[in-house]
Design an enzyme around this catalytic site. Structure first.
Site, PDB file in Angstrom:
ATOM      1  CB  CYS A  97      -0.995  -0.033   1.150  1.00  0.00           C
ATOM      2  SG  CYS A  97      -2.339   1.174   0.927  1.00  0.00           S
ATOM      3  CG  HIS A 184      -3.741  -3.187   3.075  1.00  0.00           C
ATOM      4  ND1 HIS A 184      -2.690  -2.748   3.845  1.00  0.00           N
ATOM      5  CD2 HIS A 184      -4.280  -2.089   2.506  1.00  0.00           C
ATOM      6  CE1 HIS A 184      -2.598  -1.426   3.755  1.00  0.00           C
ATOM      7  NE2 HIS A 184      -3.547  -1.006   2.936  1.00  0.00           N
ATOM      8  CD  GLU A 186      -1.202  -5.328   5.567  1.00  0.00           C
ATOM      9  OE1 GLU A 186      -1.216  -4.090   5.662  1.00  0.00           O
ATOM     10  OE2 GLU A 186      -1.196  -5.926   4.472  1.00  0.00           O
TER      11      GLU A 186
END
Length: 251
Positions: A97, A184, A186
């Site tokens: 990002c 993302h 994560e």
């Protein structure tokens, strides 16, 4: 092996208790599920902390942030300079990002605030290239996203790996040592939902509903985390990162 993480933001206080105060914690949880023996060291780039020794860790990762990659804030200027040093030294580096954006900006690309508005929820992108480290292979990648800035122009020589009409430069490769992705891997679905709810006043009814509805589909977060570890040389399968790339579009 040791992975160095440059943390570029903190979660809002009301979300920190459920999801962790900093983004590095999300990465550490995800990576440990795949590589339990991996060691981590974290620097708070947000607070001006940057590694003095590029070889202190075997590979590096730059997290997301609410800040602009093109900002002249001192810590972001220092981070861009560090990225150029890392690039010149051919160290393994991944950006996610904001990390994706600041790498592009530092290496001669261009990041802008998109006129298309917020990208939220599950973002779906066809893969434009494949490589030894992209195993298991996917024709399309489905990753959680939360961004308004985008990479408008890739750095010279970068290879575009994935993109769609909304975010054409979603993932790119620079040389054989840097990979960057706008999405993302994560994030949890629950955290992404909290971000969508937080931005309700900035979204049209249609964008808001479509973003929430997209969360009901599958995501390839674990696969992307595995790809990153394979690219960085932490898990087997990352040999020939650039040489093994087939197809793709070069900037």
């Amino acid at each position: 092996m040791r992975l160095g993480i440059l943390d570029c933001d903190r979660l809002d206080p009301d979300l920190a208790g459920d999801f962790g105060p900093v983004y590095s914690e999300m990465f550490i949880r995800g990576f440990r599920a795949l590589a339990p023996e991996l060691e981590f060291r974290v620097w708070s780039a947000l607070d001006g902390e940057l590694p003095d020794d590029l070889h202190e860790c075997d590979a590096w990762l730059i997290t997301g942030s609410r800040h602009d990659a093109y900002s002249d804030i001192p810590w972001i200027q220092a981070l861009r300079a560090w990225i150029r040093q890392a690039h010149d030294a051919d160290v393994k580096l991944a950006g996610v990002c904001f990390g994706h954006q600041v790498i592009a900006q530092a290496l001669g690309g261009e990041v802008v605030k998109s006129t298309k508005g917020w990208g939220l929820g599950v973002s779906v992108h066809p893969m434009l290239a494949s490589g030894a480290w992209m195993q298991p292979g996917l024709d399309t990648i489905r990753i959680l996203a939360s961004h308004q800035d985008q990479v408008e122009q890739l750095p010279p020589g970068a290879i575009r790996l994935a993109g769609n009409d909304f975010c054409p430069n979603f993932m790119f490769l620079q040389g054989d040592h840097i990979v960057a992705i706008q999405g993302h891997p994560e994030f949890s679905v629950e955290y992404n939902r909290a971000l969508i709810e937080r931005r309700r006043d900035f979204l049209s009814d249609d964008r808001y509903q479509r973003s929430l509805s997209s969360l009901e589909g599958e995501v390839d977060s674990a696969t992307m985390m595995q790809w990153l570890l394979q690219f960085l040389g932490i898990l087997p399968g990352g040999e020939g990162a650039a040489g093994g790339i087939t197809a793709g579009e070069r900037a």
